[in-house]
Design a protein around this motif. Structure first.
Motif, PDB file in Angstrom:
ATOM      1  N   ASN A 175       3.495  -8.523  -2.210  1.00 15.28           N
ATOM      2  CA  ASN A 175       3.743  -7.248  -1.520  1.00 15.28           C
ATOM      3  C   ASN A 175       3.368  -7.314  -0.043  1.00 15.28           C
ATOM      4  O   ASN A 175       3.828  -6.490   0.746  1.00 15.28           O
ATOM      5  CB  ASN A 175       2.962  -6.106  -2.183  1.00 15.28           C
ATOM      6  CG  ASN A 175       3.622  -5.653  -3.462  1.00 15.28           C
ATOM      7  OD1 ASN A 175       4.695  -5.061  -3.443  1.00 15.28           O
ATOM      8  ND2 ASN A 175       2.999  -5.962  -4.595  1.00 15.28           N
TER       9      ASN A 175
ATOM     10  N   VAL B  10       0.859  -9.415  -7.302  1.00 17.77           N
ATOM     11  CA  VAL B  10       0.735  -8.361  -6.292  1.00 17.77           C
ATOM     12  C   VAL B  10       0.765  -8.901  -4.873  1.00 17.77           C
ATOM     13  O   VAL B  10       1.256  -8.216  -3.968  1.00 17.77           O
ATOM     14  CB  VAL B  10      -0.529  -7.504  -6.536  1.00 17.77           C
ATOM     15  CG1 VAL B  10      -1.805  -8.308  -6.354  1.00 17.77           C
ATOM     16  CG2 VAL B  10      -0.549  -6.286  -5.621  1.00 17.77           C
TER      17      VAL B  10
ATOM     18  N   ALA C  80      -4.160  -4.040  -9.933  1.00 17.52           N
ATOM     19  CA  ALA C  80      -4.386  -4.294 -11.365  1.00 17.52           C
ATOM     20  C   ALA C  80      -3.379  -3.554 -12.254  1.00 17.52           C
ATOM     21  O   ALA C  80      -3.175  -3.925 -13.414  1.00 17.52           O
ATOM     22  CB  ALA C  80      -5.814  -3.920 -11.731  1.00 17.52           C
TER      23      ALA C  80
ATOM     24  N   TYR D  61       4.731  -7.891 -17.872  1.00 19.73           N
ATOM     25  CA  TYR D  61       3.424  -8.366 -17.410  1.00 19.73           C
ATOM     26  C   TYR D  61       2.535  -8.952 -18.491  1.00 19.73           C
ATOM     27  O   TYR D  61       1.518  -9.562 -18.178  1.00 19.73           O
ATOM     28  CB  TYR D  61       2.668  -7.226 -16.712  1.00 19.73           C
ATOM     29  CG  TYR D  61       3.435  -6.649 -15.553  1.00 19.73           C
ATOM     30  CD1 TYR D  61       3.874  -7.476 -14.521  1.00 19.73           C
ATOM     31  CD2 TYR D  61       3.740  -5.300 -15.491  1.00 19.73           C
ATOM     32  CE1 TYR D  61       4.605  -6.966 -13.468  1.00 19.73           C
ATOM     33  CE2 TYR D  61       4.467  -4.774 -14.437  1.00 19.73           C
ATOM     34  CZ  TYR D  61       4.899  -5.607 -13.421  1.00 19.73           C
ATOM     35  OH  TYR D  61       5.619  -5.115 -12.380  1.00 19.73           O
TER      36      TYR D  61
ATOM     37  N   THR E 152      -0.985  -1.989 -14.691  1.00 23.69           N
ATOM     38  CA  THR E 152      -1.036  -1.612 -16.115  1.00 23.69           C
ATOM     39  C   THR E 152      -2.200  -2.276 -16.849  1.00 23.69           C
ATOM     40  O   THR E 152      -2.396  -2.018 -18.036  1.00 23.69           O
ATOM     41  CB  THR E 152       0.269  -2.023 -16.816  1.00 23.69           C
ATOM     42  OG1 THR E 152       0.382  -3.458 -16.761  1.00 23.69           O
ATOM     43  CG2 THR E 152       1.492  -1.401 -16.170  1.00 23.69           C
TER      44      THR E 152
ATOM     45  N   LEU F 188      -3.930  -3.875  -0.174  1.00 23.48           N
ATOM     46  CA  LEU F 188      -4.000  -5.240   0.365  1.00 23.48           C
ATOM     47  C   LEU F 188      -3.453  -5.356   1.784  1.00 23.48           C
ATOM     48  O   LEU F 188      -3.618  -6.386   2.431  1.00 23.48           O
ATOM     49  CB  LEU F 188      -3.317  -6.234  -0.579  1.00 23.48           C
ATOM     50  CG  LEU F 188      -1.833  -6.130  -0.901  1.00 23.48           C
ATOM     51  CD1 LEU F 188      -0.953  -6.648   0.209  1.00 23.48           C
ATOM     52  CD2 LEU F 188      -1.549  -6.914  -2.163  1.00 23.48           C
ATOM     53  N   HIS F 189      -2.807  -4.290   2.270  1.00 24.33           N
ATOM     54  CA  HIS F 189      -2.306  -4.333   3.653  1.00 24.33           C
ATOM     55  C   HIS F 189      -3.420  -4.076   4.669  1.00 24.33           C
ATOM     56  O   HIS F 189      -3.222  -4.301   5.860  1.00 24.33           O
ATOM     57  CB  HIS F 189      -1.221  -3.270   3.878  1.00 24.33           C
ATOM     58  CG  HIS F 189      -0.005  -3.456   3.020  1.00 24.33           C
ATOM     59  ND1 HIS F 189       0.612  -4.657   2.862  1.00 24.33           N
ATOM     60  CD2 HIS F 189       0.706  -2.575   2.269  1.00 24.33           C
ATOM     61  CE1 HIS F 189       1.657  -4.525   2.067  1.00 24.33           C
ATOM     62  NE2 HIS F 189       1.729  -3.271   1.683  1.00 24.33           N
TER      63      HIS F 189
ATOM     64  N   PHE G 169      -2.411   4.472 -12.000  1.00 24.02           N
ATOM     65  CA  PHE G 169      -2.991   3.349 -12.739  1.00 24.02           C
ATOM     66  C   PHE G 169      -4.518   3.453 -12.801  1.00 24.02           C
ATOM     67  O   PHE G 169      -5.144   3.052 -13.778  1.00 24.02           O
ATOM     68  CB  PHE G 169      -2.593   2.018 -12.098  1.00 24.02           C
ATOM     69  CG  PHE G 169      -1.127   1.706 -12.220  1.00 24.02           C
ATOM     70  CD1 PHE G 169      -0.502   1.683 -13.464  1.00 24.02           C
ATOM     71  CD2 PHE G 169      -0.360   1.426 -11.103  1.00 24.02           C
ATOM     72  CE1 PHE G 169       0.854   1.384 -13.578  1.00 24.02           C
ATOM     73  CE2 PHE G 169       0.993   1.129 -11.211  1.00 24.02           C
ATOM     74  CZ  PHE G 169       1.598   1.119 -12.452  1.00 24.02           C
TER      75      PHE G 169
ATOM     76  N   TYR H 260      -7.562   0.405  -3.445  1.00 26.11           N
ATOM     77  CA  TYR H 260      -7.656  -0.718  -2.512  1.00 26.11           C
ATOM     78  C   TYR H 260      -6.241  -1.130  -2.136  1.00 26.11           C
ATOM     79  O   TYR H 260      -5.396  -1.340  -3.005  1.00 26.11           O
ATOM     80  CB  TYR H 260      -8.405  -1.915  -3.131  1.00 26.11           C
ATOM     81  CG  TYR H 260      -8.522  -3.080  -2.176  1.00 26.11           C
ATOM     82  CD1 TYR H 260      -9.503  -3.096  -1.196  1.00 26.11           C
ATOM     83  CD2 TYR H 260      -7.634  -4.143  -2.237  1.00 26.11           C
ATOM     84  CE1 TYR H 260      -9.589  -4.151  -0.284  1.00 26.11           C
ATOM     85  CE2 TYR H 260      -7.722  -5.195  -1.334  1.00 26.11           C
ATOM     86  CZ  TYR H 260      -8.701  -5.192  -0.366  1.00 26.11           C
ATOM     87  OH  TYR H 260      -8.784  -6.230   0.534  1.00 26.11           O
TER      88      TYR H 260
HETATM   89  C1  LIG Z   1       3.912  -6.026 -10.122  1.00 27.18           C
HETATM   90  S1  LIG Z   1       2.631  -4.901 -10.396  1.00 27.18           S
HETATM   91  C2  LIG Z   1       1.290  -5.909 -10.887  1.00 27.18           C
HETATM   92  C3  LIG Z   1       1.097  -5.968 -12.281  1.00 27.18           C
HETATM   93  C4  LIG Z   1      -0.320  -5.850 -12.737  1.00 27.18           C
HETATM   94  N1  LIG Z   1      -1.062  -7.056 -12.522  1.00 27.18           N
HETATM   95  C5  LIG Z   1      -0.229  -5.421 -14.170  1.00 27.18           C
HETATM   96  O1  LIG Z   1      -0.761  -6.101 -15.028  1.00 27.18           O
HETATM   97  O2  LIG Z   1       0.379  -4.390 -14.379  1.00 27.18           O
HETATM   98  C6  LIG Z   1       2.085  -4.621  -8.780  1.00 27.18           C
HETATM   99  C7  LIG Z   1       0.898  -3.723  -8.700  1.00 27.18           C
HETATM  100  O3  LIG Z   1       0.427  -3.792  -7.375  1.00 27.18           O
HETATM  101  C8  LIG Z   1       0.213  -2.506  -6.887  1.00 27.18           C
HETATM  102  N2  LIG Z   1       0.429  -2.570  -5.436  1.00 27.18           N
HETATM  103  C9  LIG Z   1       1.588  -2.470  -4.751  1.00 27.18           C
HETATM  104  N3  LIG Z   1       1.373  -2.535  -3.430  1.00 27.18           N
HETATM  105  C10 LIG Z   1       0.037  -2.698  -3.276  1.00 27.18           C
HETATM  106  C11 LIG Z   1      -0.806  -2.810  -2.133  1.00 27.18           C
HETATM  107  N4  LIG Z   1      -0.328  -2.744  -0.899  1.00 27.18           N
HETATM  108  N5  LIG Z   1      -2.129  -2.979  -2.342  1.00 27.18           N
HETATM  109  C12 LIG Z   1      -2.639  -3.022  -3.585  1.00 27.18           C
HETATM  110  N6  LIG Z   1      -1.894  -2.901  -4.706  1.00 27.18           N
HETATM  111  C13 LIG Z   1      -0.569  -2.737  -4.548  1.00 27.18           C
HETATM  112  C14 LIG Z   1       1.199  -1.625  -7.615  1.00 27.18           C
HETATM  113  O4  LIG Z   1       0.758  -0.273  -7.664  1.00 27.18           O
HETATM  114  C15 LIG Z   1       1.233  -2.277  -8.986  1.00 27.18           C
HETATM  115  O5  LIG Z   1       0.268  -1.757  -9.845  1.00 27.18           O
END
Ligand SMILES: C[S@@+](CC[C@H](N)C(=O)[O-])C[C@H]1O[C@@H](n2cnc3c(N)ncnc32)[C@H](O)[C@@H]1O
Length: 365
Positions: free
Chosen positions: A255, A252, A181, A149, A183, A230-231, A209, A228
């Motif tokens: 997802n 993100v 957000a 990332y 990491t 996003l679904h 996180f 939060y």
């Molecule tokens: C691929 S990582 C994103 C990387 C992030 N931008 C970073 O710098 O680490 C995806 C992130 O989205 C979060 N995530 C997964 N499903 C989600 C949802 N339904 N709503 C919000 N966040 C979600 C995960 O917990 C994870 O922290």
């Protein structure tokens, strides 16, 4: 990993080819050894899944492997009959040499990420049967997520571009909300650029996180870390619609199972005139097939909850940049910019920053 010197496009392409080739050879050999798909033999993806004892929620991955292996020339695939025919099975030594070749990869992948891919390949049977989670391998070494990332050439570029755009677009006393957000790889460069008068909502679905972020930015002021999803609609989560000036979403939004519906929910958060700054990867690098694909599978109790947008046609987990552009428009947002440009040396890595604007009038929405 070397991210200071910007690589030339042929170097980037060569690095990606090395990683893709290793993943393709690994999968072809894995299917021969573990599922009996030896050279000249044909099996349906269901038969392969049964032979491997694949958990229901991961079954669609086999179809995706079949399509990619057909593209590599190692197999042929009939998508209507879901039947895969092995053309050639590489020897273990060829797979081993291909992995050694990836040691030359400097810009697209670092040593911890390379080890992670290898660990996923070694543990594929257990991962497919849900006896082991990808998360346990992903978080075994903190350098791995950093290399994904923040630390590779493309993520360093898109994080810097995102920080620039957010700093330009956020009003002096405005409110920025980041979805997923995680990491904080994108948060960090944004907060370095943003005045402290701008309120920052760091959000994620994972409490792990959020706790880390509260510790890390305890001194920032005008900073909250909160749940939060996003679904869900923002109002159902106690968030005021039309209250945010800039929504940031880095790696993100994929997802969401329906890109337009996901963007529609994001748009509800934005004030009229506000902006979405999103980062995605528009190309599926083949090592993802044996790693991140398993992370993106639906929950065990909802194995059929799969992407229902453009991805459903060929079983992808990621959308291309043009598909995201179409989805933003369909959600009533106006695309403003897409970076980096197609002639940028890192364009083949396909990480991009898309900025979209919520029009001020409801009629335009
Ligand atoms: C691929 S990582 C994103 C990387 C992030 N931008 C970073 O710098 O680490 C995806 C992130 O989205 C979060 N995530 C997964 N499903 C989600 C949802 N339904 N709503 C919000 N966040 C979600 C995960 O917990 C994870 O922290």
């Amino acid at each position: 990993m070397n991210v200071t010197a910007s690589p030339e496009a042929p170097v980037v392409l060569d690095e990606m080819d090395r990683l893709d080739r290793w993943a393709e050879l690994t999968l072809a050999r894995f299917l021969a050894v573990e599922a009996g798909l030896t050279a000249g033999r044909s099996l349906t993806t269901r038969e392969i899944g049964d032979a491997l004892g694949v958990a229901d929620r991961h079954r669609r991955i086999i179809d995706r492997w079949a399509r990619v292996l057909a593209g590599s020339g190692l197999s042929a695939f009939d998508p209507h009959a879901h039947r895969l025919h092995a053309v050639r099975v590489p020897e273990a030594s060829e797979v081993g040499r291909a992995f050694e070749d990836t040691a030359a990869v400097r810009h697209c992948c670092g040593p911890a990420l390379r080890d992670f891919y290898r660990a996923c390949a070694d543990q594929l049977p257990a991962l497919l049967r849900d006896e082991l989670t990808v998360q346990s391998l992903l978080f075994a070494d903190p350098r791995t997520t950093d290399e994904i990332y923040a630390g590779n050439a493309a993520s360093a570029l898109v994080n810097a571009l995102t920080a620039d755009r957010v700093a330009e677009l956020a009003p002096e006393r405005g409110r920025v909300l980041e979805i997923g957000a995680g990491t904080g790889a994108t948060t960090q460069p944004i907060l370095e650029r943003l005045p402290r008068s701008v309120h920052y909502d760091f959000t994620d679905v994972s409490e792990y996180f959020l706790a880390e972020a509260r510790r890390r930015w305890a001194d920032r002021g005008a900073f909250d870390a909160s749940h939060y999803d996003l679904h869900e609609d923002c109002a159902k989560q106690g968030r005021e619609p039309e209250s945010i000036d800039v929504v940031v979403a880095a790696n993100v939004l994929h997802n969401g199972v329906d890109a337009v519906a996901t963007l529609d929910r994001v748009a509800r958060l934005l004030r009229p005139g506000g902006h979405l700054v999103m980062v995605e990867t528009g190309r599926e690098h083949h090592p993802l097939l044996l790693s991140m694909y398993l992370l993106m599978s639906p929950a065990a109790d909802r194995p059929d909850e799969l992407p229902c947008d453009q991805r459903r046609h060929d079983g992808r987990i990621l959308l291309r940049s043009n598909e995201w552009l179409d989805a933003t428009r369909a959600a009533g947002l106006e695309p403003v910019s897409l970076e980096p440009s197609r002639d940028h040396p890192l364009d083949p890595m396909a990480q991009f920053v898309l900025v979209a604007h919520r029009p001020r009038t409801e009629a335009a929405r």
